[in-house]
Design a protein around this motif. Structure first.
Motif, PDB file in Angstrom:
ATOM      1  N   GLY A  59     -11.827  12.462  59.290  1.00 40.60           N
ATOM      2  CA  GLY A  59     -12.435  13.026  60.485  1.00 40.60           C
ATOM      3  C   GLY A  59     -13.812  13.601  60.228  1.00 40.60           C
ATOM      4  O   GLY A  59     -14.252  14.518  60.909  1.00 40.60           O
ATOM      5  N   TYR A  60     -14.482  13.052  59.256  1.00 40.36           N
ATOM      6  CA  TYR A  60     -15.822  13.537  58.941  1.00 40.36           C
ATOM      7  C   TYR A  60     -16.770  13.391  60.125  1.00 40.36           C
ATOM      8  O   TYR A  60     -16.836  12.336  60.764  1.00 40.36           O
ATOM      9  CB  TYR A  60     -16.434  12.702  57.821  1.00 40.36           C
ATOM     10  N   LEU A  61     -17.495  14.437  60.384  1.00 40.48           N
ATOM     11  CA  LEU A  61     -18.733  14.354  61.156  1.00 40.48           C
ATOM     12  C   LEU A  61     -19.742  14.979  60.217  1.00 40.48           C
ATOM     13  O   LEU A  61     -19.625  16.152  59.870  1.00 40.48           O
ATOM     14  CB  LEU A  61     -18.651  15.156  62.455  1.00 40.48           C
ATOM     15  N   PHE A  62     -20.731  14.205  59.765  1.00 37.45           N
ATOM     16  CA  PHE A  62     -21.508  14.768  58.674  1.00 37.45           C
ATOM     17  C   PHE A  62     -23.006  14.766  58.901  1.00 37.45           C
ATOM     18  O   PHE A  62     -23.554  14.002  59.675  1.00 37.45           O
ATOM     19  CB  PHE A  62     -21.131  14.116  57.345  1.00 37.45           C
ATOM     20  N   ILE A  63     -23.605  15.694  58.197  1.00 37.75           N
ATOM     21  CA  ILE A  63     -25.055  15.807  58.116  1.00 37.75           C
ATOM     22  C   ILE A  63     -25.421  15.728  56.640  1.00 37.75           C
ATOM     23  O   ILE A  63     -24.582  15.949  55.774  1.00 37.75           O
ATOM     24  CB  ILE A  63     -25.566  17.145  58.713  1.00 37.75           C
TER      25      ILE A  63
END
Ligand SMILES: [Zn+2]
Length: 146
Positions: A59-63
């Motif tokens: 469920g990564y949402l990454f910067i």
């Protein structure tokens, strides 16, 4: 989508505005701050929503940020459990107690050295609904590069 739809990290300009975000894993064993440019509420800020095998499961949402802009106030990068696969160029870091997937970092000096992928789901006070999500078709990307 083509491979060119996957954006790769670039260092922000040294004078770019930044914001500091507090983050932690679920159980609190790890706490850290992220200094991010641009701030996540800036219209130019992008958060990657990737469909590759690891991002979709975690469920990564990454910067992206540089390693020196990740500062631990509790725990440290070496205390995380790590997971690597395929080419093993990336170490995926998670808490061994609560399992929160906090960040990933290249461990190959020839592959985006000095960059950290930070999972924004760990950040405090960030409303995920307001983020400028950018879809990344990581699933179509060569898995040996990820
Ligand atoms: Zn934890």
């Amino acid at each position: 989508m083509s491979k060119s739809d996957v954006s790769l990290p670039t260092a922000p300009a040294p004078d770019a505005p930044t914001a500091i975000y507090k983050a932690s894993c679920h159980c609190g064993a790890f706490a850290y701050t992220i200094t991010q440019a641009p701030p996540l509420n800036d219209p130019s800020a992008q958060v990657m929503d990737c469909n590759c095998s690891i991002c979709s499961r975690n469920g990564y949402l990454f910067i992206y940020t540089s390693n020196d802009r990740v500062e631990f106030t509790k725990g440290g990068i070496e205390q995380f459990k790590t997971y690597s696969f395929a080419s093993k160029k990336m170490a995926h870091y998670f808490c061994g107690t609560c399992g929160a997937s906090c960040m990933a970092r290249s461990v190959d000096p020839s592959f985006f050295p000095g960059m950290t992928c930070v999972n924004v789901r760990m950040l405090e006070g960030v409303d995920l609904k307001t983020l400028n999500l950018k879809f990344a078709d990581g699933a179509s990307f060569d898995p040996t590069s990820a």
